[in-house]
Write a protein that holds these residues in place. Structure first.
Motif, PDB file in Angstrom:
ATOM      1  N   GLY A  98      86.935  27.434  63.304  1.00 57.14           N
ATOM      2  CA  GLY A  98      86.658  26.457  62.261  1.00 57.14           C
ATOM      3  C   GLY A  98      85.296  25.814  62.369  1.00 57.14           C
ATOM      4  O   GLY A  98      84.975  24.897  61.619  1.00 57.14           O
ATOM      5  N   GLN A  99      84.487  26.303  63.320  1.00 58.98           N
ATOM      6  CA  GLN A  99      83.125  25.784  63.435  1.00 58.98           C
ATOM      7  C   GLN A  99      82.224  26.499  62.447  1.00 58.98           C
ATOM      8  O   GLN A  99      82.301  27.719  62.303  1.00 58.98           O
ATOM      9  N   CYS A 100      81.349  25.752  61.794  1.00 62.67           N
ATOM     10  CA  CYS A 100      80.400  26.429  60.933  1.00 62.67           C
ATOM     11  C   CYS A 100      79.214  25.542  60.597  1.00 62.67           C
ATOM     12  O   CYS A 100      79.269  24.319  60.712  1.00 62.67           O
ATOM     13  N   GLN A 101      78.165  26.207  60.176  1.00 64.99           N
ATOM     14  CA  GLN A 101      76.971  25.551  59.667  1.00 64.99           C
ATOM     15  C   GLN A 101      76.602  26.246  58.364  1.00 64.99           C
ATOM     16  O   GLN A 101      76.428  27.458  58.326  1.00 64.99           O
ATOM     17  N   LEU A 102      76.495  25.474  57.308  1.00 63.44           N
ATOM     18  CA  LEU A 102      76.143  26.005  55.994  1.00 63.44           C
ATOM     19  C   LEU A 102      74.881  25.316  55.497  1.00 63.44           C
ATOM     20  O   LEU A 102      74.759  24.099  55.554  1.00 63.44           O
ATOM     21  N   ALA A 104      72.450  25.355  51.987  1.00 62.19           N
ATOM     22  CA  ALA A 104      72.372  25.827  50.608  1.00 62.19           C
ATOM     23  C   ALA A 104      71.136  25.258  49.934  1.00 62.19           C
ATOM     24  O   ALA A 104      70.748  24.114  50.171  1.00 62.19           O
ATOM     25  N   ASP A 105      70.529  26.067  49.096  1.00 62.17           N
ATOM     26  CA  ASP A 105      69.330  25.685  48.361  1.00 62.17           C
ATOM     27  C   ASP A 105      69.597  25.965  46.888  1.00 62.17           C
ATOM     28  O   ASP A 105      69.764  27.114  46.481  1.00 62.17           O
ATOM     29  N   VAL A 106      69.660  24.898  46.094  1.00 59.45           N
ATOM     30  CA  VAL A 106      70.057  25.012  44.699  1.00 59.45           C
ATOM     31  C   VAL A 106      68.861  24.818  43.783  1.00 59.45           C
ATOM     32  O   VAL A 106      68.159  23.809  43.877  1.00 59.45           O
ATOM     33  N   ASP A 107      68.615  25.784  42.912  1.00 65.61           N
ATOM     34  CA  ASP A 107      67.489  25.688  41.978  1.00 65.61           C
ATOM     35  C   ASP A 107      67.559  24.402  41.179  1.00 65.61           C
ATOM     36  O   ASP A 107      68.582  24.081  40.573  1.00 65.61           O
ATOM     37  N   GLY A 108      66.479  23.642  41.202  1.00 65.30           N
ATOM     38  CA  GLY A 108      66.376  22.446  40.384  1.00 65.30           C
ATOM     39  C   GLY A 108      67.145  21.253  40.896  1.00 65.30           C
ATOM     40  O   GLY A 108      67.112  20.179  40.284  1.00 65.30           O
ATOM     41  N   THR A 109      67.828  21.383  42.041  1.00 62.22           N
ATOM     42  CA  THR A 109      68.639  20.280  42.553  1.00 62.22           C
ATOM     43  C   THR A 109      68.273  19.887  43.978  1.00 62.22           C
ATOM     44  O   THR A 109      68.329  18.724  44.343  1.00 62.22           O
ATOM     45  N   GLY A 110      67.898  20.835  44.793  1.00 63.04           N
ATOM     46  CA  GLY A 110      67.564  20.526  46.169  1.00 63.04           C
ATOM     47  C   GLY A 110      68.438  21.268  47.149  1.00 63.04           C
ATOM     48  O   GLY A 110      69.087  22.258  46.809  1.00 63.04           O
ATOM     49  N   GLN A 111      68.468  20.784  48.372  1.00 65.53           N
ATOM     50  CA  GLN A 111      69.226  21.440  49.435  1.00 65.53           C
ATOM     51  C   GLN A 111      70.317  20.522  49.964  1.00 65.53           C
ATOM     52  O   GLN A 111      70.290  19.318  49.772  1.00 65.53           O
ATOM     53  N   PHE A 112      71.267  21.134  50.632  1.00 65.25           N
ATOM     54  CA  PHE A 112      72.241  20.354  51.394  1.00 65.25           C
ATOM     55  C   PHE A 112      72.727  21.195  52.555  1.00 65.25           C
ATOM     56  O   PHE A 112      72.568  22.418  52.581  1.00 65.25           O
ATOM     57  N   GLU A 113      73.307  20.517  53.542  1.00 61.32           N
ATOM     58  CA  GLU A 113      73.782  21.178  54.752  1.00 61.32           C
ATOM     59  C   GLU A 113      75.162  20.646  55.106  1.00 61.32           C
ATOM     60  O   GLU A 113      75.463  19.468  54.897  1.00 61.32           O
ATOM     61  N   ILE A 114      75.981  21.525  55.633  1.00 57.33           N
ATOM     62  CA  ILE A 114      77.337  21.155  56.061  1.00 57.33           C
ATOM     63  C   ILE A 114      77.520  21.614  57.501  1.00 57.33           C
ATOM     64  O   ILE A 114      77.136  22.729  57.867  1.00 57.33           O
ATOM     65  N   LEU A 115      78.093  20.762  58.330  1.00 60.56           N
ATOM     66  CA  LEU A 115      78.519  21.126  59.668  1.00 60.56           C
ATOM     67  C   LEU A 115      80.005  20.822  59.775  1.00 60.56           C
ATOM     68  O   LEU A 115      80.473  19.786  59.294  1.00 60.56           O
ATOM     69  N   ARG A 116      80.743  21.725  60.386  1.00 60.40           N
ATOM     70  CA  ARG A 116      82.163  21.471  60.595  1.00 60.40           C
ATOM     71  C   ARG A 116      82.531  21.877  62.014  1.00 60.40           C
ATOM     72  O   ARG A 116      82.193  22.959  62.482  1.00 60.40           O
TER      73      ARG A 116
END
Length: 264
Positions: A98-102, A104-116
């Motif tokens: 269940g560990q992960c790092q995501l 994402a780069d969204v056109d016109g919106t920016g980036q975000f990151e998820i850690l679990r």
């Protein structure tokens, strides 16, 4: 493959787009025989078994078997939202714990990151993304902060993307879909074998399985033939490579959901 509906819904709430496809069972004349063979065969084809001669059902079963044994993987690619045309680039590393790092780069919106990790989901939107979903005041106040997403949050399902069983087309061993053998080829220099997947609910997808060694999925695209990959291409690499998450300074974590728009 990618569709993880919970993740898609959470990202839609952000005004972003990410879709996961799902694969399914084939209903060909050799279905029963192929299922029995898959249950007793190793993930790697035997020396006498030619990948190019396998039925779609056989390929699907072998892919499910190999994928089910993988402890971790890395996924990279993009998804295009059908309604807005917005493209989301995705990088993900996840394991069975269940560990992960995501990222994402969204056109016109920016980036975000998820850690679990250990059941906790941390979400860090870029200033541009946080401005888009919560306004400039909140974005300035919480610049570079991680939010510890609680249960019941509109973003709580973001952590579902860390579930390998729901991440790929081959995670559900009991699905009921159509599968037809595709064409041999190469993905990132590796010999591959295609399988065309379809369902009434999810549409059509093309998966490319490793043709040598364990038959794990190497790539999944939307569509078939010349139309494949126009709205989604996801590559799967680094199978069984341990996932190492970056350290998050305690002072950078907000223990709670994103504040309301305009709050400071």
């Amino acid at each position: 493959m990618p569709a993880n509906r919970a993740v898609a819904a959470a990202l839609a709430a952000l005004g972003l787009a990410l879709t996961a496809t799902a694969c399914d069972d084939a209903k060909d004349s050799t279905a029963a025989a192929a299922a029995a063979a898959a249950a007793s065969s190793p993930a790697s084809p035997s020396p006498t078994e030619r990948v190019a001669s396998m039925t779609g059902k056989r390929l699907l079963d072998k892919g499910r078997e190999a994928y089910g044994k993988a402890s971790s993987l890395r996924m990279t690619g993009f998804v295009v939202d059908e309604d807005s045309g917005r493209r989301t680039g995705v990088q993900l590393a996840a394991d069975r714990k269940g560990q992960c790092q995501l990222k994402a780069d969204v056109d016109g919106t920016g980036q975000f990151e998820i850690l679990r990790t250990e059941g906790t989901t941390l979400f860090r939107p870029s200033t541009a993304t946080l401005t888009a979903i919560r306004g400039a005041a909140v974005a300035e106040r919480y610049r570079d902060r991680w939010f510890k997403i609680p249960a019941g949050s509109e973003y709580s399902s973001l952590g579902d993307l860390c579930d390998l069983a729901g991440l790929t087309a081959f995670g559900d061993p009991n699905g009921s879909w159509q599968a037809l053998a595709g064409e041999p080829g190469t993905v990132a220099g590796r010999a591959s074998m295609g399988v065309q997947l379809s369902s009434t609910e999810e549409g059509a997808f093309t998966a490319h399985l490793a043709a040598e060694g364990a038959m794990v999925p190497l790539r999944v695209e939307d569509g078939w033939g010349e139309s494949a990959g126009k709205n989604m291409t996801l590559d799967f690499t680094d199978y069984d490579v341990p996932v190492v998450l970056p350290a998050v300074p305690a002072g950078s974590v907000v223990d709670g959901d994103l504040p309301a728009k305009g709050a400071v």
